[in-house]
Design an enzyme around this catalytic site. Structure first.
Site, PDB file in Angstrom:
ATOM      1  N   ARG A 101      -3.423   6.349   0.322  1.00  0.00           N
ATOM      2  CA  ARG A 101      -3.878   7.540   1.048  1.00  0.00           C
ATOM      3  C   ARG A 101      -2.855   8.184   1.968  1.00  0.00           C
ATOM      4  O   ARG A 101      -3.096   9.272   2.467  1.00  0.00           O
ATOM      5  CB  ARG A 101      -5.159   7.202   1.827  1.00  0.00           C
ATOM      6  CG  ARG A 101      -6.360   7.063   0.913  1.00  0.00           C
ATOM      7  CD  ARG A 101      -7.519   6.420   1.622  1.00  0.00           C
ATOM      8  NE  ARG A 101      -7.157   5.076   2.039  1.00  0.00           N
ATOM      9  CZ  ARG A 101      -7.868   4.343   2.892  1.00  0.00           C
ATOM     10  NH1 ARG A 101      -8.955   4.836   3.426  1.00  0.00           N
ATOM     11  NH2 ARG A 101      -7.468   3.128   3.199  1.00  0.00           N
ATOM     12  N   TYR A 107     -14.714 -11.816   0.042  1.00  0.00           N
ATOM     13  CA  TYR A 107     -15.497 -10.609  -0.284  1.00  0.00           C
ATOM     14  C   TYR A 107     -16.743 -10.956  -1.097  1.00  0.00           C
ATOM     15  O   TYR A 107     -17.817 -10.403  -0.874  1.00  0.00           O
ATOM     16  CB  TYR A 107     -14.641  -9.615  -1.083  1.00  0.00           C
ATOM     17  CG  TYR A 107     -13.569  -8.954  -0.254  1.00  0.00           C
ATOM     18  CD1 TYR A 107     -13.890  -7.921   0.631  1.00  0.00           C
ATOM     19  CD2 TYR A 107     -12.244  -9.348  -0.341  1.00  0.00           C
ATOM     20  CE1 TYR A 107     -12.912  -7.312   1.394  1.00  0.00           C
ATOM     21  CE2 TYR A 107     -11.258  -8.745   0.411  1.00  0.00           C
ATOM     22  CZ  TYR A 107     -11.595  -7.729   1.282  1.00  0.00           C
ATOM     23  OH  TYR A 107     -10.638  -7.138   2.049  1.00  0.00           O
ATOM     24  N   ASP A 133      -6.523  -3.291  -7.701  1.00  0.00           N
ATOM     25  CA  ASP A 133      -7.164  -3.872  -6.532  1.00  0.00           C
ATOM     26  C   ASP A 133      -7.480  -5.327  -6.812  1.00  0.00           C
ATOM     27  O   ASP A 133      -7.675  -5.703  -7.971  1.00  0.00           O
ATOM     28  CB  ASP A 133      -8.443  -3.124  -6.148  1.00  0.00           C
ATOM     29  CG  ASP A 133      -8.870  -3.481  -4.738  1.00  0.00           C
ATOM     30  OD1 ASP A 133      -8.360  -2.872  -3.779  1.00  0.00           O
ATOM     31  OD2 ASP A 133      -9.690  -4.414  -4.578  1.00  0.00           O
ATOM     32  N   ARG A 164      -7.346  11.567  -5.950  1.00  0.00           N
ATOM     33  CA  ARG A 164      -8.609  10.903  -5.581  1.00  0.00           C
ATOM     34  C   ARG A 164      -9.744  11.897  -5.403  1.00  0.00           C
ATOM     35  O   ARG A 164     -10.909  11.513  -5.426  1.00  0.00           O
ATOM     36  CB  ARG A 164      -8.416  10.064  -4.321  1.00  0.00           C
ATOM     37  CG  ARG A 164      -7.787   8.720  -4.566  1.00  0.00           C
ATOM     38  CD  ARG A 164      -8.762   7.707  -5.198  1.00  0.00           C
ATOM     39  NE  ARG A 164      -9.643   7.132  -4.190  1.00  0.00           N
ATOM     40  CZ  ARG A 164     -10.932   7.338  -4.104  1.00  0.00           C
ATOM     41  NH1 ARG A 164     -11.542   8.112  -4.965  1.00  0.00           N
ATOM     42  NH2 ARG A 164     -11.651   6.771  -3.160  1.00  0.00           N
ATOM     43  N   ARG A 184       0.810  -1.223   0.000  1.00  0.00           N
ATOM     44  CA  ARG A 184       0.000   0.000   0.000  1.00  0.00           C
ATOM     45  C   ARG A 184       0.841   1.270   0.000  1.00  0.00           C
ATOM     46  O   ARG A 184       0.446   2.296   0.550  1.00  0.00           O
ATOM     47  CB  ARG A 184      -0.952   0.034   1.212  1.00  0.00           C
ATOM     48  CG  ARG A 184      -2.067  -0.984   1.154  1.00  0.00           C
ATOM     49  CD  ARG A 184      -3.191  -0.446   0.281  1.00  0.00           C
ATOM     50  NE  ARG A 184      -4.142  -1.495  -0.029  1.00  0.00           N
ATOM     51  CZ  ARG A 184      -5.264  -1.707   0.650  1.00  0.00           C
ATOM     52  NH1 ARG A 184      -5.579  -0.930   1.655  1.00  0.00           N
ATOM     53  NH2 ARG A 184      -6.073  -2.665   0.306  1.00  0.00           N
TER      54      ARG A 184
HETATM   55  O1  1CP Z   1       0.542   0.372  -3.239  1.00  0.00           O
HETATM   56  C1  1CP Z   1      -0.375  -0.447  -3.133  1.00  0.00           C
HETATM   57  O2  1CP Z   1      -0.209  -1.557  -2.578  1.00  0.00           O
HETATM   58  C2  1CP Z   1      -1.727  -0.063  -3.644  1.00  0.00           C
HETATM   59  C3  1CP Z   1      -2.367  -1.008  -4.603  1.00  0.00           C
HETATM   60  C4  1CP Z   1      -3.423  -1.880  -3.946  1.00  0.00           C
HETATM   61  C5  1CP Z   1      -3.305  -3.225  -3.600  1.00  0.00           C
HETATM   62  C6  1CP Z   1      -2.047  -4.078  -3.685  1.00  0.00           C
HETATM   63  C7  1CP Z   1      -4.757  -1.502  -3.643  1.00  0.00           C
HETATM   64  C8  1CP Z   1      -5.349  -0.150  -3.830  1.00  0.00           C
HETATM   65  N1  1CP Z   1      -5.441  -2.591  -3.223  1.00  0.00           N
HETATM   66  C9  1CP Z   1      -4.583  -3.654  -3.167  1.00  0.00           C
HETATM   67  C10 1CP Z   1      -4.886  -5.048  -2.834  1.00  0.00           C
HETATM   68  C11 1CP Z   1      -6.005  -5.321  -1.903  1.00  0.00           C
HETATM   69  N2  1CP Z   1      -7.269  -4.837  -1.915  1.00  0.00           N
HETATM   70  C12 1CP Z   1      -5.927  -6.282  -0.875  1.00  0.00           C
HETATM   71  C13 1CP Z   1      -4.722  -7.117  -0.607  1.00  0.00           C
HETATM   72  C14 1CP Z   1      -3.723  -6.300   0.125  1.00  0.00           C
HETATM   73  C15 1CP Z   1      -4.055  -6.043   1.574  1.00  0.00           C
HETATM   74  O3  1CP Z   1      -4.173  -7.023   2.312  1.00  0.00           O
HETATM   75  O4  1CP Z   1      -4.134  -4.878   1.926  1.00  0.00           O
HETATM   76  C16 1CP Z   1      -7.152  -6.338  -0.234  1.00  0.00           C
HETATM   77  C17 1CP Z   1      -7.543  -7.199   0.944  1.00  0.00           C
HETATM   78  C18 1CP Z   1      -8.009  -5.422  -0.891  1.00  0.00           C
HETATM   79  C19 1CP Z   1      -9.411  -5.139  -0.605  1.00  0.00           C
HETATM   80  C20 1CP Z   1      -9.596  -3.697  -0.299  1.00  0.00           C
HETATM   81  N3  1CP Z   1      -9.614  -2.723  -1.277  1.00  0.00           N
HETATM   82  C21 1CP Z   1      -9.699  -3.068   0.952  1.00  0.00           C
HETATM   83  C22 1CP Z   1      -9.667  -3.752   2.317  1.00  0.00           C
HETATM   84  C23 1CP Z   1     -11.032  -3.849   2.910  1.00  0.00           C
HETATM   85  C24 1CP Z   1     -11.059  -4.763   4.117  1.00  0.00           C
HETATM   86  O5  1CP Z   1     -11.543  -5.909   3.980  1.00  0.00           O
HETATM   87  O6  1CP Z   1     -10.609  -4.351   5.183  1.00  0.00           O
HETATM   88  C25 1CP Z   1      -9.841  -1.687   0.727  1.00  0.00           C
HETATM   89  C26 1CP Z   1     -10.011  -0.590   1.732  1.00  0.00           C
HETATM   90  C27 1CP Z   1      -9.778  -1.499  -0.684  1.00  0.00           C
HETATM   91  C28 1CP Z   1      -9.798  -0.211  -1.436  1.00  0.00           C
HETATM   92  C29 1CP Z   1      -8.458   0.237  -1.874  1.00  0.00           C
HETATM   93  N4  1CP Z   1      -7.612  -0.503  -2.688  1.00  0.00           N
HETATM   94  C30 1CP Z   1      -6.473   0.228  -2.951  1.00  0.00           C
HETATM   95  C31 1CP Z   1      -6.601   1.479  -2.268  1.00  0.00           C
HETATM   96  C32 1CP Z   1      -5.573   2.595  -2.301  1.00  0.00           C
HETATM   97  C33 1CP Z   1      -7.837   1.476  -1.608  1.00  0.00           C
HETATM   98  C34 1CP Z   1      -8.423   2.613  -0.807  1.00  0.00           C
HETATM   99  C35 1CP Z   1      -9.373   3.317  -1.730  1.00  0.00           C
HETATM  100  C36 1CP Z   1      -9.371   4.794  -1.636  1.00  0.00           C
HETATM  101  O7  1CP Z   1      -8.461   5.490  -2.159  1.00  0.00           O
HETATM  102  O8  1CP Z   1     -10.349   5.314  -1.094  1.00  0.00           O
END
Ligand code: 1CP
Length: 337
Positions: A27, A146, A72, A36, A23
């Site tokens: 943010r 999910y 994602d 964003r 990540r």
């Molecule tokens: O630099 C990076 O790693 C960003 C790229 C990235 C990756 C590798 C994003 C952007 N998402 C992911 C993978 C992802 N998405 C995972 C596996 C990694 C981890 O364990 O964190 C998972 C579980 C998700 C699902 C997901 N997408 C969540 C988690 C929800 C939960 O169950 O708690 C969330 C909040 C998202 C949205 C998301 N994806 C990525 C970002 C930057 C965001 C936030 C969105 C925003 O900007 O509002």
């Protein structure tokens, strides 16, 4: 090209320990938040230029040794027409969750043309990046969690109930998700990604028995399905201390470790045949620098300078983390690792 990340994945000697952050694009960076405000998540992911820009942001600012594609884990499902949105502050939400065998029809095979924006972004990135690009996919269990729950979950009750009550349907669901992940990862590597990471973020919710018998085979099929590409394969989950050896045996080259298990203990559990990635507690990165420094020094000490360590956090960067702390952390790892 700075290749110390790839060398460490292959357990070869490195000049200094490579570092990147899960990540790292997101943010915690003001330049990401600014983007964003103008674009939604799916808008960014549908644009090759915006995807490339967000992927580059942390590389420019932090000096990390690897980039991770901005995307994602649910994007492949959206690409084949499954109705999913990413709700700000929540995560992926499915309008119509997976329930019965009829729902399998919604998981049609993924065609590389379904992901043109992603492969175009990777082509832009491989021309511009000074470091290797990591492609990724969600592992079948984590994506299924999910899709079955309809969104983020604390206990995975519906998912585990389906897994135990309808084992044939469960296996079919994981099989389709594995096929989609294989196609997704192969397309990323074909376009120029130099490594892949399989995120089984929530596998730590499973007993070792459930993991081994009901989840690991589908993940192992993914690793086997990209083995011929010759790129390092990273396998990561949270709370997976009891599963670390299995996560390596699934076919990974690098095992991701969260902060709950010290790295020297993780090394004992997985054995010497794998590189390790981790494992600073991301929460500590919000503390004053002296705390971060001590914790990072402890990680490096436990890695003990043996080949095969990629420094990372134990999970993703928290949004409230200061980019200055991350930048200092990169410098610290390069100086002391
Ligand atoms: O630099 C990076 O790693 C960003 C790229 C990235 C990756 C590798 C994003 C952007 N998402 C992911 C993978 C992802 N998405 C995972 C596996 C990694 C981890 O364990 O964190 C998972 C579980 C998700 C699902 C997901 N997408 C969540 C988690 C929800 C939960 O169950 O708690 C969330 C909040 C998202 C949205 C998301 N994806 C990525 C970002 C930057 C965001 C936030 C969105 C925003 O900007 O509002």
């Amino acid at each position: 090209m700075n290749d110390r990340f790839l060398r460490a994945c292959r357990r070869r000697p490195v000049d200094v320990t490579p570092v990147w952050f899960m990540r790292q694009a997101g943010r915690s960076l003001p330049e990401y938040r600014a983007l964003r405000e103008r674009y939604g998540m799916f808008e960014i992911m549908a644009s090759a230029e915006l995807t490339a820009e967000v992927t580059l942001q942390p590389v420019r600012r932090l000096g990390v040794d690897a980039a991770i594609l901005f995307s994602d884990i649910v994007l492949p499902l959206a690409a084949i027409g499954v109705d999913v949105e990413i709700k700000p502050g929540v995560g992926p939400v499915f309008a119509d969750p997976f329930r019965t065998a009829d729902d399998l029809e919604r998981l049609r095979p993924l065609d590389p043309t379904d992901m043109a924006a992603v492969t175009d972004a990777i082509k832009i990135l491989t021309a511009e990046l000074p470091v290797p690009l990591i492609g990724f996919a969600g592992a079948p269990f984590t994506v299924a969690s999910y899709f079955v729950e309809g969104g983020p979950s604390r206990d995975y009750a519906k998912t585990k109930a389906l897994m135990r009550s309808e084992p044939t349907l469960w296996a079919a669901l994981l099989d389709r998700l594995a096929d989609i992940a294989i196609a997704w990862l192969r397309a990323q590597v074909d376009a120029g990604a130099s490594a892949v990471q399989l995120f089984d973020s929530w596998a730590g919710a499973l007993s070792a028995e459930d993991y081994r018998g009901r989840v690991m085979p589908a993940s192992a099929r993914i690793f086997a399905g990209v083995a011929d590409l010759g790129v390092p394969r990273i396998h990561f989950g949270v709370g997976t201390g009891e599963l670390l050896a299995d996560m390596g045996a699934a076919g990974a080259d690098v095992v991701g470790v969260d902060w709950r298990i010290p790295l020297d203990e993780a090394r004992r559990r997985v054995g010497g045949a794998y590189a390790l990635q981790g494992n600073l507690d991301p929460a500590l990165c919000t503390a004053p620098w002296n705390v971060v420094e001590a914790a990072a020094a402890d990680v490096l000490e436990r890695a003990a300078g043996r080949p095969g360590h990629v420094f990372n956090l134990g999970h993703g960067v928290l949004p409230e983390t200061s980019p200055d702390t991350l930048q200092r952390l990169v410098e610290f790892v390069h100086e002391h690792g």
